[in-house]
Write an enzyme that holds these catalytic residues in place. Structure first.
Site, PDB file in Angstrom:
ATOM      1  N   GLY A  77      31.818  34.721  32.033  1.00  0.00           N
ATOM      2  CA  GLY A  77      31.174  35.033  30.760  1.00  0.00           C
ATOM      3  C   GLY A  77      30.609  36.433  30.675  1.00  0.00           C
ATOM      4  N   THR A  78      30.157  36.770  29.442  1.00  0.00           N
ATOM      5  CA  THR A  78      29.568  38.082  29.174  1.00  0.00           C
ATOM      6  C   THR A  78      28.876  38.042  27.824  1.00  0.00           C
ATOM      7  OG1 THR A  78      30.061  40.447  29.125  1.00  0.00           O
ATOM      8  CG2 THR A  78      31.587  39.021  27.975  1.00  0.00           C
ATOM      9  N   THR A  79      28.140  39.089  27.502  1.00  0.00           N
ATOM     10  CA  THR A  79      27.585  39.275  26.164  1.00  0.00           C
ATOM     11  C   THR A  79      27.739  40.741  25.787  1.00  0.00           C
ATOM     12  OG1 THR A  79      25.919  37.547  26.549  1.00  0.00           O
ATOM     13  CG2 THR A  79      25.564  39.029  24.685  1.00  0.00           C
ATOM     14  N   LYS A 128      29.821  47.157  31.045  1.00  0.00           N
ATOM     15  CA  LYS A 128      30.953  46.702  30.231  1.00  0.00           C
ATOM     16  C   LYS A 128      31.136  47.539  28.968  1.00  0.00           C
ATOM     17  CE  LYS A 128      29.644  42.194  31.919  1.00  0.00           C
ATOM     18  NZ  LYS A 128      29.024  40.905  31.564  1.00  0.00           N
TER      19      LYS A 128
END
Length: 217
Positions: free
Chosen positions: A16-18, A50
């Site tokens: 996952g990531t945001t 990112k």
């Protein structure tokens, strides 16, 4: 980074990531958390940035397979550098987004990566474009992505407003990332923010212990 594996031995495992981008009066903010994970809860890095620069005033937020995203942004960066030499001027933000869109669409069967492109150019000022997994291109004023985004749609809808000041937009982005990182167990670390205007590009890092705290924490 967010990726779903289909191999029977690791079926159901995801990462996952945001990521987030928002336009304000005179510029745009793009940001992300810094946690990279594989194998569900296994954290491979707590310091991953990112938000990747593809030209002087154009940045990409990446979600999906890290290897795929890095390969695409590296190709896009090379293409835009060559393009700026040919045109004798910096590329437009939409041109950068279109390069990413073409790369994603032509390789949609192999890639597992999505992008948001944010930047400033002489023609349209601050802009954000979202490039989906299959290569669809959308122009938006504010956008969020990654697994952590599912927790903050309500906050973003309620708190984002056009023509915010730089300070308001940075605080909005910081709060949104902090909320997502507080809820999503595969988003975390520090908040990386890049503020892009006509005059400058500013990198802001908010350490985990400096992120806003909310009542449930």
């Amino acid at each position: 980074m967010e990726k779903h594996y289909t191999d029977s031995k690791v079926k159901g495992v995801s990462t996952g990531t945001t990521i987030l981008a928002a336009v304000f009066d005179g510029g745009v903010v793009i940001g992300s958390d810094s946690r990279a994970s594989i194998g569900g809860d296994y954290i491979s890095s707590k310091t991953m940035n990112k938000v990747i620069q593809v030209h002087d005033r154009i940045f990409c937020g990446i979600a999906g397979s890290l290897a795929d995203a890095q390969a695409v942004t590296k190709a896009a960066k090379s293409h835009l550098s060559f393009h700026s030499v040919q045109m004798e001027s910096p590329p437009l933000v939409v041109a950068a987004a279109s390069v990413l869109k073409d790369l994603c669409y032509k390789n949609k069967e192999e890639l597992q990566a999505g992008f948001m492109t944010a930047g400033w150019d002489r023609k349209k000022g601050p802009q954000i474009y979202v490039v989906a997994l299959g290569g669809m291109l959308l122009n938006q004023q504010v956008t969020i992505g990654g697994s952590g985004s599912t927790y903050i749609f309500g906050y973003v809808d309620a708190k984002y407003k056009p023509n915010m000041t730089r300070e308001e937009c940075v605080q909005f982005a910081t709060n949104a990332l902090a909320l997502a990182m507080g809820r999503d167990n595969v988003s975390g670390g520090v908040a990386h923010l890049v503020v892009i205007t006509e005059k400058e590009v500013e990198h802001v890092v908010v350490p985990g212990d400096k992120l806003p705290r909310f009542h449930d924490e």
